[in-house]
Design an enzyme around this catalytic site. Structure first.
Site, PDB file in Angstrom:
ATOM      1  N   GLY A 283       0.799  -1.211   0.000  1.00 46.74           N
ATOM      2  CA  GLY A 283       0.000   0.000   0.000  1.00 46.74           C
ATOM      3  C   GLY A 283       0.838   1.271   0.000  1.00 46.74           C
ATOM      4  O   GLY A 283       2.046   1.244   0.280  1.00 46.74           O
TER       5      GLY A 283
ATOM      6  N   ASP B  24      -1.392 -13.035   5.778  1.00 41.27           N
ATOM      7  CA  ASP B  24      -2.839 -12.972   5.616  1.00 41.27           C
ATOM      8  C   ASP B  24      -3.434 -12.473   6.928  1.00 41.27           C
ATOM      9  O   ASP B  24      -3.561 -13.233   7.897  1.00 41.27           O
ATOM     10  CB  ASP B  24      -3.398 -14.350   5.261  1.00 41.27           C
ATOM     11  CG  ASP B  24      -4.917 -14.350   5.121  1.00 41.27           C
ATOM     12  OD1 ASP B  24      -5.526 -13.266   5.170  1.00 41.27           O
ATOM     13  OD2 ASP B  24      -5.490 -15.446   4.964  1.00 41.27           O
ATOM     14  N   ILE B  25      -3.788 -11.196   6.975  1.00 40.95           N
ATOM     15  CA  ILE B  25      -4.269 -10.623   8.229  1.00 40.95           C
ATOM     16  C   ILE B  25      -5.665 -11.110   8.588  1.00 40.95           C
ATOM     17  O   ILE B  25      -6.144 -10.842   9.698  1.00 40.95           O
ATOM     18  CB  ILE B  25      -4.247  -9.084   8.194  1.00 40.95           C
ATOM     19  CG1 ILE B  25      -5.200  -8.539   7.128  1.00 40.95           C
ATOM     20  CG2 ILE B  25      -2.839  -8.559   8.002  1.00 40.95           C
ATOM     21  CD1 ILE B  25      -5.432  -7.049   7.218  1.00 40.95           C
TER      22      ILE B  25
ATOM     23  N   ALA C  34      -5.630  -2.410   4.319  1.00 40.49           N
ATOM     24  CA  ALA C  34      -7.057  -2.099   4.180  1.00 40.49           C
ATOM     25  C   ALA C  34      -7.490  -2.375   2.757  1.00 40.49           C
ATOM     26  O   ALA C  34      -6.685  -2.309   1.822  1.00 40.49           O
ATOM     27  CB  ALA C  34      -7.324  -0.635   4.524  1.00 40.49           C
TER      28      ALA C  34
ATOM     29  N   THR D 140      -9.751   6.082   8.997  1.00 45.88           N
ATOM     30  CA  THR D 140     -10.097   7.009   7.931  1.00 45.88           C
ATOM     31  C   THR D 140     -11.075   8.089   8.377  1.00 45.88           C
ATOM     32  O   THR D 140     -11.835   7.886   9.341  1.00 45.88           O
ATOM     33  CB  THR D 140     -10.731   6.226   6.762  1.00 45.88           C
ATOM     34  OG1 THR D 140     -11.224   7.134   5.767  1.00 45.88           O
ATOM     35  CG2 THR D 140     -11.901   5.384   7.244  1.00 45.88           C
ATOM     36  N   ASP D 141     -11.055   9.193   7.660  1.00 48.82           N
ATOM     37  CA  ASP D 141     -12.035  10.258   7.896  1.00 48.82           C
ATOM     38  C   ASP D 141     -13.440   9.827   7.498  1.00 48.82           C
ATOM     39  O   ASP D 141     -14.432  10.423   7.935  1.00 48.82           O
ATOM     40  CB  ASP D 141     -11.647  11.516   7.124  1.00 48.82           C
ATOM     41  CG  ASP D 141     -11.530  11.288   5.618  1.00 48.82           C
ATOM     42  OD1 ASP D 141     -11.095  10.185   5.213  1.00 48.82           O
ATOM     43  OD2 ASP D 141     -11.864  12.199   4.833  1.00 48.82           O
TER      44      ASP D 141
ATOM     45  N   TYR E  24     -17.974   1.219   3.402  1.00 53.78           N
ATOM     46  CA  TYR E  24     -16.558   1.351   3.728  1.00 53.78           C
ATOM     47  C   TYR E  24     -16.377   2.023   5.086  1.00 53.78           C
ATOM     48  O   TYR E  24     -15.649   1.529   5.954  1.00 53.78           O
ATOM     49  CB  TYR E  24     -15.842   2.145   2.637  1.00 53.78           C
ATOM     50  CG  TYR E  24     -14.429   2.509   2.971  1.00 53.78           C
ATOM     51  CD1 TYR E  24     -13.427   1.545   3.003  1.00 53.78           C
ATOM     52  CD2 TYR E  24     -14.082   3.832   3.268  1.00 53.78           C
ATOM     53  CE1 TYR E  24     -12.114   1.888   3.322  1.00 53.78           C
ATOM     54  CE2 TYR E  24     -12.778   4.179   3.586  1.00 53.78           C
ATOM     55  CZ  TYR E  24     -11.799   3.201   3.612  1.00 53.78           C
ATOM     56  OH  TYR E  24     -10.507   3.532   3.936  1.00 53.78           O
TER      57      TYR E  24
ATOM     58  N   LYS F 138     -14.875   0.320   8.553  1.00 59.86           N
ATOM     59  CA  LYS F 138     -13.695   0.895   9.200  1.00 59.86           C
ATOM     60  C   LYS F 138     -14.013   1.283  10.649  1.00 59.86           C
ATOM     61  O   LYS F 138     -13.171   1.122  11.542  1.00 59.86           O
ATOM     62  CB  LYS F 138     -13.189   2.100   8.417  1.00 59.86           C
ATOM     63  CG  LYS F 138     -12.564   1.757   7.079  1.00 59.86           C
ATOM     64  CD  LYS F 138     -11.283   0.940   7.216  1.00 59.86           C
ATOM     65  CE  LYS F 138     -10.130   1.768   7.725  1.00 59.86           C
ATOM     66  NZ  LYS F 138      -8.852   0.968   7.777  1.00 59.86           N
TER      67      LYS F 138
END
Length: 289
Positions: free
Chosen positions: A12, A35-36, A59, A100-101, A124, A128
């Site tokens: 990322g 692999d999370i 993410a 994230t916002d 999304y 999150k």
């Protein structure tokens, strides 16, 4: 860097910036390497590598993917952060989880504070927010770092506008957020890692984004003006409402983050205007991306 930092989501944008900034003491793992969504795999990896701090930068960041691939999005964005937090708590390892916002979306007249209740508009953001809750439910040595509108790596919004090589670009005038210079963000996250490893008391929720709030159109106009002063050609900017871009998952009109707590912690705010005023922030990165 004086601490060993393990970063998930190694392919990322943020993980790459952290690796470039942190040097040899930063280890990134891609999804192919870790692999999370597999709790046992996370535990065995931490047992083997024994990092001082973990930063979960993994993410499924496509907003639309949360609708088109909901099971995968839930596994990565909501469930996996809890697995990582549990594995870290088992070893007493501090964890910084990147959020994230877009956990915000309700109407407001001011930037969102860490203490404000979440109000996501899309899947999304909801996932999150669920990931945040799963991390906070596990232990005390965690920090949720909310970030937004990353730029400066050649893969950001402004760079993509320039790379399109169009005569005219449309940019929303009614979407306000917090552009965040990715290099400076990486430095703060690594500094935060050192402070957490040293046992310093760090807020469990922290807004690490740029200031002050700005609309996408005004941000683009500021970048274009900087480029023109440096002799670069820029497209004509048309200010349009978000509604003109049509379907897809809804986006918040106002998701700017109040970063005063981080400014107090680090001694100054992350002023996006400083990086945006430097033409090389966009032009050099486009060529190297």
């Amino acid at each position: 860097m004086r601490v060993k930092v393990l970063i998930t989501g190694g392919n990322g944008r943020l993980a790459r910036a952290l690796a470039r900034t942190g040097g040899s003491n930063v280890r990134t793992l891609s999804s192919a390497e870790l692999d999370i969504t597999n709790a046992a795999s996370i535990r065995s990896t931490l047992d083997r590598l024994r990092p001082d701090v973990v930063i979960n930068a993994a993410a499924l960041s496509s907003v639309e993917a949360s609708d088109t691939a909901p099971e995968r999005a839930r596994s990565v964005n909501a469930t996996a952060p809890g697995y990582i937090a549990q594995a870290c708590a088992r070893l007493g390892t501090p964890l910084i989880h990147i959020s994230t916002d877009y956990v915000f979306g309700a109407e407001t007249l001011r930037p969102w504070r860490e203490s404000d209740p979440v109000s996501p508009l899309n899947s999304y953001g909801r996932l999150k927010a669920e990931g945040e809750r799963n991390v906070l439910a596990v232990g005390s040595r965690v920090c949720i770092a909310r970030v937004a509108w990353l730029f400066g790596d050649g893969k950001d919004f402004i760079a993509n506008l320039l790379r399109a090589d169009a005569d005219t670009v449309k940019v929303a005038h009614d979407q306000t957020g917090s552009p965040t210079p990715i290099r400076q963000l990486a430095k703060r996250l690594l500094a935060l890692s050192e402070r957490m490893n040293a046992g310093e008391a760090i807020p469990q929720m922290l807004h690490l984004a740029g200031s002050p709030p700005v609309s996408r159109a005004d941000w683009a106009a500021s970048a274009f003006e900087s480029l023109r002063r440096a002799g670069r050609k820029t497209p004509k900017l048309l200010r349009v409402p978000m509604a003109e871009f049509g379907g897809g998952a809804p986006r918040p009109h106002y998701s700017a983050l109040d970063c005063s707590l981080a400014a107090e912690l680090f001694g100054e705010e992350l002023d996006w205007r400083i990086s945006t005023a430097q033409p090389e922030t966009f032009t050099e990165q486009i060529m190297s991306a």
